[in-house]
Every structure is written in C-alpha cells, then in structure tokens.
Design a protein around this motif. Structure first.
Motif, PDB file in Angstrom:
ATOM      1  N   THR A  92       0.832  -1.197   0.000  1.00  0.00           N
ATOM      2  CA  THR A  92       0.000   0.000   0.000  1.00  0.00           C
ATOM      3  C   THR A  92       0.868   1.248   0.000  1.00  0.00           C
ATOM      4  OG1 THR A  92      -1.715  -1.181   1.233  1.00  0.00           O
ATOM      5  CG2 THR A  92      -1.842   1.220   1.232  1.00  0.00           C
ATOM      6  N   ARG A 130       0.503   5.849  -0.765  1.00  0.00           N
ATOM      7  CA  ARG A 130      -0.368   6.984  -1.042  1.00  0.00           C
ATOM      8  C   ARG A 130       0.263   7.831  -2.144  1.00  0.00           C
ATOM      9  NH1 ARG A 130      -0.817  10.798   3.564  1.00  0.00           N
ATOM     10  NH2 ARG A 130       0.345  12.322   2.361  1.00  0.00           N
ATOM     11  N   ASP A 176      -1.883  -1.612  -3.791  1.00  0.00           N
ATOM     12  CA  ASP A 176      -2.962  -0.703  -3.393  1.00  0.00           C
ATOM     13  C   ASP A 176      -2.444   0.729  -3.364  1.00  0.00           C
ATOM     14  OD1 ASP A 176      -5.117   0.605  -2.264  1.00  0.00           O
ATOM     15  OD2 ASP A 176      -5.149  -0.567  -0.418  1.00  0.00           O
ATOM     16  N   ARG A 195      -3.443   4.642  -2.836  1.00  0.00           N
ATOM     17  CA  ARG A 195      -4.504   5.440  -2.225  1.00  0.00           C
ATOM     18  C   ARG A 195      -4.430   6.883  -2.719  1.00  0.00           C
ATOM     19  NH1 ARG A 195      -6.422   2.682   2.511  1.00  0.00           N
ATOM     20  NH2 ARG A 195      -6.182   0.489   1.953  1.00  0.00           N
ATOM     21  N   ASP A 232      -9.385   9.203  -0.052  1.00  0.00           N
ATOM     22  CA  ASP A 232     -10.317   8.140   0.353  1.00  0.00           C
ATOM     23  C   ASP A 232     -10.591   7.141  -0.778  1.00  0.00           C
ATOM     24  OD1 ASP A 232     -11.673   9.930  -1.265  1.00  0.00           O
ATOM     25  OD2 ASP A 232     -13.484   9.996  -0.032  1.00  0.00           O
ATOM     26  N   SER A 285      -9.261   4.024  -3.176  1.00  0.00           N
ATOM     27  CA  SER A 285      -8.289   2.941  -3.223  1.00  0.00           C
ATOM     28  C   SER A 285      -8.295   2.338  -4.627  1.00  0.00           C
ATOM     29  CB  SER A 285      -8.666   1.867  -2.197  1.00  0.00           C
ATOM     30  OG  SER A 285      -7.882   0.711  -2.373  1.00  0.00           O
ATOM     31  N   THR A 344      -6.663  -0.899  -6.538  1.00  0.00           N
ATOM     32  CA  THR A 344      -5.929  -2.138  -6.291  1.00  0.00           C
ATOM     33  C   THR A 344      -5.809  -2.965  -7.567  1.00  0.00           C
ATOM     34  OG1 THR A 344      -7.953  -3.276  -5.597  1.00  0.00           O
ATOM     35  CG2 THR A 344      -6.617  -2.293  -3.859  1.00  0.00           C
ATOM     36  N   VAL A 352     -14.383   3.505  -3.549  1.00  0.00           N
ATOM     37  CA  VAL A 352     -14.604   4.764  -2.837  1.00  0.00           C
ATOM     38  C   VAL A 352     -15.964   4.688  -2.154  1.00  0.00           C
ATOM     39  CG1 VAL A 352     -15.516   5.906  -4.899  1.00  0.00           C
ATOM     40  CG2 VAL A 352     -14.653   7.290  -3.007  1.00  0.00           C
ATOM     41  N   SER A 361     -17.306  -0.351  -5.246  1.00  0.00           N
ATOM     42  CA  SER A 361     -16.157  -0.737  -6.067  1.00  0.00           C
ATOM     43  C   SER A 361     -16.538  -0.832  -7.534  1.00  0.00           C
ATOM     44  CB  SER A 361     -15.595  -2.085  -5.610  1.00  0.00           C
ATOM     45  OG  SER A 361     -15.081  -1.984  -4.301  1.00  0.00           O
TER      46      SER A 361
END
Length: 199
Positions: A28, A30, A48, A50, A53, A55, A57, A87, A91
């Motif tokens: 993960t 950001r 993942d 970000r 808010d 995501s 993947t 979000v 999905s």
C-alpha cells in the motif's frame, strides 16, 4: 523500482508515501500528484494505491493516477490488466483502456477519452492542454518545466489556448504559447515574461 519489484514513475509536484513493511506484509502507498505503476505480479497482497479516500488495487498489469489537491477530481486509468477502484464502500472494476474520475464528494464518472489523454499526457512525454485559460497554461509551465513566466498583459490571462508539446522541449512549449496566444517571450530585468506582440 519499489520493494515489491513494481515500477513507479511519478510526475512533477508529486509524492509517494509508502507504508512501513511495503513489499512484504503490505503493498500500500499513497499518491499525491500523478504517478504511473507497472505492478509486479505474484505478491500475497494486491498492490494498493490510495488517492485520499479512493483505493486503486491490482494484482498485476498497470495503471496511472492523478490527484493534485487543488483539482476538483481524481483520475484513474488502467493501462494493462485490470484494477478495482473503491470509494465510499462502492467498487468498480476497470479493464485496460478504461478510466474513471472521482470528484471530492466521491461521485464517480466515466471521463471523455480526450480528457484522459490530456490529463495523463505526461506518460507519453507530452504536455497537452486543450482550450485552457492562458493563466492555467502558464501555471503548467511552472509545474512541468520549472519556468516562472509573467504575462505582462493581464487581460490575456483568461484567453483560452491549446498546446501539444514534448515535455523535454522548453523552447517548444514557449513557441507553442507564443503562437497560440499571440505573445512574445522576452527576458526583462532578469525575469521571464510574455509580452504583447507589437505591430
């Protein structure tokens, strides 16, 4: 290369914040700004990215994202394979060539293909701006070329112009703006300016 062998390219004024343990327990990170990823397959966890808010993947393939804080929307484009955009508990699965915008309230929409190509043109080493006010084009000069150029005639700042230039060519960008906005680039007292064209 990232610790999981995925490959990341980031645009200007962009930052990746990578969580501790990335590549092992987690994959993960950001994104602030814009970035393009080629995802290494075979990880025990999906990759993942970000965007606040949002995501994004994927277990393989690649995708490109854009999330500049001053803009009204986030943008995700899947370049190969597929990715899941999540979000607000909802999905959406995108396949290669598909894109999605997410506004600051979390509302999703399918963007126009030309808009996606423009917003992510840096991945093809180009700067494309279609019908933008000159003030925004001058701001893009700063973001993409590090050039702080003043427009002497402030009445021109709202004039819409379009440019399509190589990111590696500052002269190409200047020439394109000169032509599109009928201005002349000049150094004045050690500062870069766009001057009105005198007849």
């Amino acid at each position: 290369n990232l610790a999981d062998q995925s490959v990341a390219r980031i645009g200007p004024e962009s930052r990746l914040t990578i969580v501790k343990g990335f590549g092992g327990e987690y994959r993960t990170l950001r994104v602030d700004g814009t970035a393009s990823f080629g995802i290494a397959s075979g990880g025990s966890q999906p990759f993942d990215a970000r965007l606040g808010d949002v995501s994004v993947t994927a277990s393989s393939g690649g995708f490109t994202v854009r999330d500049y804080a001053e803009e009204d929307f986030r943008l995700v484009r899947v370049d190969s394979g597929e990715a899941v955009v999540t979000v607000g508990g909802q999905s959406v699965t995108l396949k290669a060539g598909e894109a999605l915008t997410i506004d600051r309230a979390g509302k999703t929409a399918t963007p126009d293909a030309a808009k996606v190509a423009e917003e992510l043109s840096w991945t093809a080493s180009r700067l494309v701006l279609n019908n933008h006010p000159l003030k925004d084009v001058v701001q893009a000069l700063w973001r993409w070329y590090g050039m702080d150029v003043a427009v002497v005639d402030s009445t021109k700042l709202e004039t819409p112009i379009s440019i399509d230039v190589e990111l590696g060519s500052t002269q190409g960008a200047i020439s394109a703006i000169e032509t599109a906005a009928a201005l002349k680039f000049e150094w004045v007292d050690g500062k870069m300016t766009f001057q009105p064209v005198t007849k």
